[in-house]
Design an enzyme around this catalytic site. Sequence first.
Site, PDB file in Angstrom:
ATOM      1  N   ASP A  65      12.459 -57.329 -47.856  1.00 56.07           N
ATOM      2  CA  ASP A  65      12.598 -56.925 -49.256  1.00 56.07           C
ATOM      3  C   ASP A  65      13.702 -55.888 -49.419  1.00 56.07           C
ATOM      4  O   ASP A  65      14.224 -55.361 -48.447  1.00 56.07           O
ATOM      5  CB  ASP A  65      11.261 -56.382 -49.803  1.00 56.07           C
ATOM      6  CG  ASP A  65      10.478 -55.586 -48.755  1.00 56.07           C
ATOM      7  OD1 ASP A  65      11.109 -55.001 -47.862  1.00 56.07           O
ATOM      8  OD2 ASP A  65       9.247 -55.556 -48.835  1.00 56.07           O
ATOM      9  N   ASN A 134      -2.805 -51.563 -50.480  1.00 57.96           N
ATOM     10  CA  ASN A 134      -3.418 -52.455 -51.469  1.00 57.96           C
ATOM     11  C   ASN A 134      -3.363 -53.922 -51.015  1.00 57.96           C
ATOM     12  O   ASN A 134      -3.591 -54.829 -51.800  1.00 57.96           O
ATOM     13  CB  ASN A 134      -2.733 -52.303 -52.829  1.00 57.96           C
ATOM     14  CG  ASN A 134      -1.263 -52.704 -52.788  1.00 57.96           C
ATOM     15  OD1 ASN A 134      -0.744 -53.099 -51.748  1.00 57.96           O
ATOM     16  ND2 ASN A 134      -0.593 -52.616 -53.926  1.00 57.96           N
ATOM     17  N   HIS A 136      -0.701 -55.531 -49.846  1.00 56.28           N
ATOM     18  CA  HIS A 136       0.564 -56.278 -49.997  1.00 56.28           C
ATOM     19  C   HIS A 136       1.220 -56.502 -48.638  1.00 56.28           C
ATOM     20  O   HIS A 136       1.037 -55.739 -47.702  1.00 56.28           O
ATOM     21  CB  HIS A 136       1.526 -55.602 -50.989  1.00 56.28           C
ATOM     22  CG  HIS A 136       2.195 -54.345 -50.531  1.00 56.28           C
ATOM     23  ND1 HIS A 136       2.531 -53.321 -51.390  1.00 56.28           N
ATOM     24  CD2 HIS A 136       2.612 -53.923 -49.315  1.00 56.28           C
ATOM     25  CE1 HIS A 136       3.126 -52.354 -50.726  1.00 56.28           C
ATOM     26  NE2 HIS A 136       3.183 -52.692 -49.460  1.00 56.28           N
ATOM     27  N   GLU A 141       2.609 -57.848 -54.397  1.00 54.58           N
ATOM     28  CA  GLU A 141       1.507 -57.018 -54.841  1.00 54.58           C
ATOM     29  C   GLU A 141       0.332 -57.899 -55.279  1.00 54.58           C
ATOM     30  O   GLU A 141       0.491 -59.115 -55.429  1.00 54.58           O
ATOM     31  CB  GLU A 141       1.987 -56.152 -56.021  1.00 54.58           C
ATOM     32  CG  GLU A 141       3.180 -55.249 -55.696  1.00 54.58           C
ATOM     33  CD  GLU A 141       2.808 -53.996 -54.892  1.00 54.58           C
ATOM     34  OE1 GLU A 141       1.903 -54.063 -54.039  1.00 54.58           O
ATOM     35  OE2 GLU A 141       3.452 -52.953 -55.114  1.00 54.58           O
TER      36      GLU A 141
HETATM   37  C1  F6R Z   1       8.440 -52.961 -46.149  1.00 50.60           C
HETATM   38  C2  F6R Z   1       7.400 -53.728 -46.790  1.00 50.60           C
HETATM   39  C3  F6R Z   1       6.052 -53.182 -47.078  1.00 50.60           C
HETATM   40  C4  F6R Z   1       5.533 -52.214 -46.020  1.00 50.60           C
HETATM   41  C5  F6R Z   1       4.173 -51.675 -46.424  1.00 50.60           C
HETATM   42  C6  F6R Z   1       3.628 -50.676 -45.427  1.00 50.60           C
HETATM   43  O1  F6R Z   1       9.591 -53.750 -45.934  1.00 50.60           O
HETATM   44  O2  F6R Z   1       7.658 -54.836 -47.126  1.00 50.60           O
HETATM   45  O3  F6R Z   1       5.153 -54.260 -47.181  1.00 50.60           O
HETATM   46  O4  F6R Z   1       5.452 -52.870 -44.792  1.00 50.60           O
HETATM   47  O5  F6R Z   1       4.270 -51.053 -47.671  1.00 50.60           O
HETATM   48  O6  F6R Z   1       4.457 -49.557 -45.409  1.00 50.60           O
HETATM   49  P1  F6R Z   1       4.275 -48.423 -44.311  1.00 50.60           P
HETATM   50  O7  F6R Z   1       4.531 -49.040 -43.002  1.00 50.60           O
HETATM   51  O8  F6R Z   1       5.319 -47.391 -44.658  1.00 50.60           O
HETATM   52  O9  F6R Z   1       2.886 -47.925 -44.446  1.00 50.60           O
END
Ligand code: F6R
Length: 251
Positions: A65, A134, A136, A141
């Site tokens: 992303d 959450n 994702h 989301e």
């Molecule tokens: C990042 C992404 C998100 C993160 C997720 C967890 O490229 O796509 O899905 O992997 O928000 O983030 P952290 O590892 O910072 O807890």
Amino acid sequence: MKIVIRESADEASKIAAQHIVDKATPGMKLGVATGSSPLPLYKYLREARAEGTFSLRGSTAWALDEYVGIPADHEERYRNVLRRELVGDDRTGLFEEDLHTPDGLAENPHLAAAEYDREIGDGVDIQILGLGQNGHIGFNEPASSLSSRTHVDVLTKTTRQDNARFFDGNPDLVPSHCITQGLGTIMSAKDIIVVAFGETKARALKQLMEGGVSQRWPATVLQHHPSVTIFADKDAVSQLELLTYYRQISL
Ligand code: F6R
């Protein structure tokens, strides 16, 4: 679904890196996540590169992303984060031109998303995923279509709060939109690894492994993938109902 449970994030990440080193093939497509969870794993990949047991030279890396509208030189632009982590001879051997990220600065982000999806083609060889509190994955989301392709999405308040730590602690500075690989795009990967650490991920990990498949918890779609390995620490697995069994089968 396979699971690797270790006391600490560092121990689990070391094994996750070895999983990638073992499965890496010349010219492979590696799907890469940002956020904090994969950072120890990237450190171990860099170590493997330094030891001569791993190289991304000639391979391509594909970001999950990118924020929409984030300035090109912003430290937290995912392209810049991944460049710092992975690009260069002294890192993993990945060439800058082989790092692919969605174009968050495109005049038309929807077209850029579709173009990125086309470029990914029939899927990456190994996809690294983090897990949102959450549920994702990527920035899909809750309420995301389970078969979506790369698209523009709106970040939830929870996600902007979670990511505020990268933006001076201020959720309002976190971009509101992103381009994210869709769940269908992620599912086209041949092999998937999920890194989940800390108590804040326990609820989402419980849903991922033991919940019903539902767009309420987007990561549950992974239950339909034939090759997923979860790498977790003891806090992330704390809410799993069948924990004793998972410890028995942990790799
Ligand atoms: C990042 C992404 C998100 C993160 C997720 C967890 O490229 O796509 O899905 O992997 O928000 O983030 P952290 O590892 O910072 O807890």
